[in-house]
Design an enzyme around this catalytic site. Structure first.
Site, short mmCIF file in Angstrom:
data_model
loop_
_atom_site.label_atom_id
_atom_site.label_comp_id
_atom_site.label_asym_id
_atom_site.label_seq_id
_atom_site.Cartn_x
_atom_site.Cartn_y
_atom_site.Cartn_z
N GLY A 186 -3.32 3.81 -2.52
CA GLY A 186 -3.39 2.72 -3.48
C GLY A 186 -2.99 1.41 -2.80
O GLY A 186 -2.13 1.40 -1.92
N ALA A 241 0.84 -1.20 0.00
CA ALA A 241 0.00 0.00 0.00
C ALA A 241 0.88 1.24 0.00
O ALA A 241 2.01 1.22 0.49
CB ALA A 241 -0.93 0.00 1.22
N ASP A 242 0.32 2.32 -0.55
CA ASP A 242 1.05 3.59 -0.55
C ASP A 242 0.04 4.73 -0.42
O ASP A 242 -1.04 4.69 -1.01
CB ASP A 242 1.85 3.76 -1.84
CG ASP A 242 2.80 4.94 -1.75
OD1 ASP A 242 3.81 4.84 -1.02
OD2 ASP A 242 2.54 5.98 -2.38
N THR A 243 0.40 5.73 0.38
CA THR A 243 -0.47 6.87 0.64
C THR A 243 0.28 8.17 0.41
O THR A 243 1.43 8.32 0.83
CB THR A 243 -0.99 6.84 2.09
OG1 THR A 243 -1.72 5.63 2.31
CG2 THR A 243 -1.90 8.03 2.37
#
Length: 202
Positions: A107, A70-72
């Site tokens: 994402g 995940a990436d924010t």
């Protein structure tokens, strides 16, 4: 049928919290990726690419296991804010987003061998106006230093949030509502919860 624990390609306490909360067994493995923004990609493309790279960097060591990356990121005025490099950078970021709205994009990539599923979610966050003294105090707390956009919605900064339009979980770094739907569509929950029903969850 019981399946092996999920591999979470992240060391984020916020993401670990959600899997502990929904009782999905998991193991956490820190991914190694270059998180530099590419000139030819927009924020959505960036979080999807990085989440996939994180998952794939770990998946090679765990064949036949589901791996989640995940990436924010935070975006204001088309400016992408990742994690601050130092306290001066954290001051800059908080000054930039205080008293106005910004967007948080998260994402997620769920990978098993050659199978890849991706989701993305966006929340709109409105922060109250802050004085320079309040910003200095907040940065001095240390909370902003490992957070995208230099603030933690689930921490001290919760006092500064006027409202959130969208998922609070997305702001925390994991769009659990959409992710839960994906788990159900793939039929994964029965396999993971079998362990809990048999007293083997952790």
């Amino acid at each position: 049928m019981k399946i092996g624990p999920l591999i979470l390609a992240s060391a984020s306490p916020r993401r670990k919290y959600w899997f502990e909360a929904i009782r999905i067994p998991f193991e956490s493995v820190m991914p190694v990726v270059d998180e530099t923004l590419r000139a030819d990609e927009n924020p959505i493309e960036m979080v999807l690419r990085l989440s996939k790279e994180k998952a794939l960097s770990v998946a090679t060591e765990y064949p036949a296991r589901w791996v989640l990356g995940a990436d924010t990121i935070v975006v204001v005025d088309d400016c992408i804010l990742g994690k601050p490099e130092n306290t001066k950078d954290a001051m800059r970021m908080v000054q930039l987003i205080q008293g106005r709205k910004h967007y948080v994009h998260t994402g997620v990539s769920l990978v098993r061998d050659c199978e890849i599923h991706q989701i993305v979610d966006t929340a709109e966050v409105h922060l109250r106006p802050l004085s320079i003294e309040q910003i200095r105090w907040y940065v001095a707390s240390g909370e902003p230093m490992d957070k995208a956009g230099a603030y933690a919605a689930q921490g001290i900064a919760a006092m500064f949030i006027e409202r959130i339009e969208g998922s609070f979980a997305t702001v925390m770094g994991l769009p659990i509502e959409k992710l839960g739907r994906l788990f159900i569509e793939l039929g994964l929950l029965d396999g993971w919860y079998d362990g809990y029903m048999q007293g083997e969850g952790g």
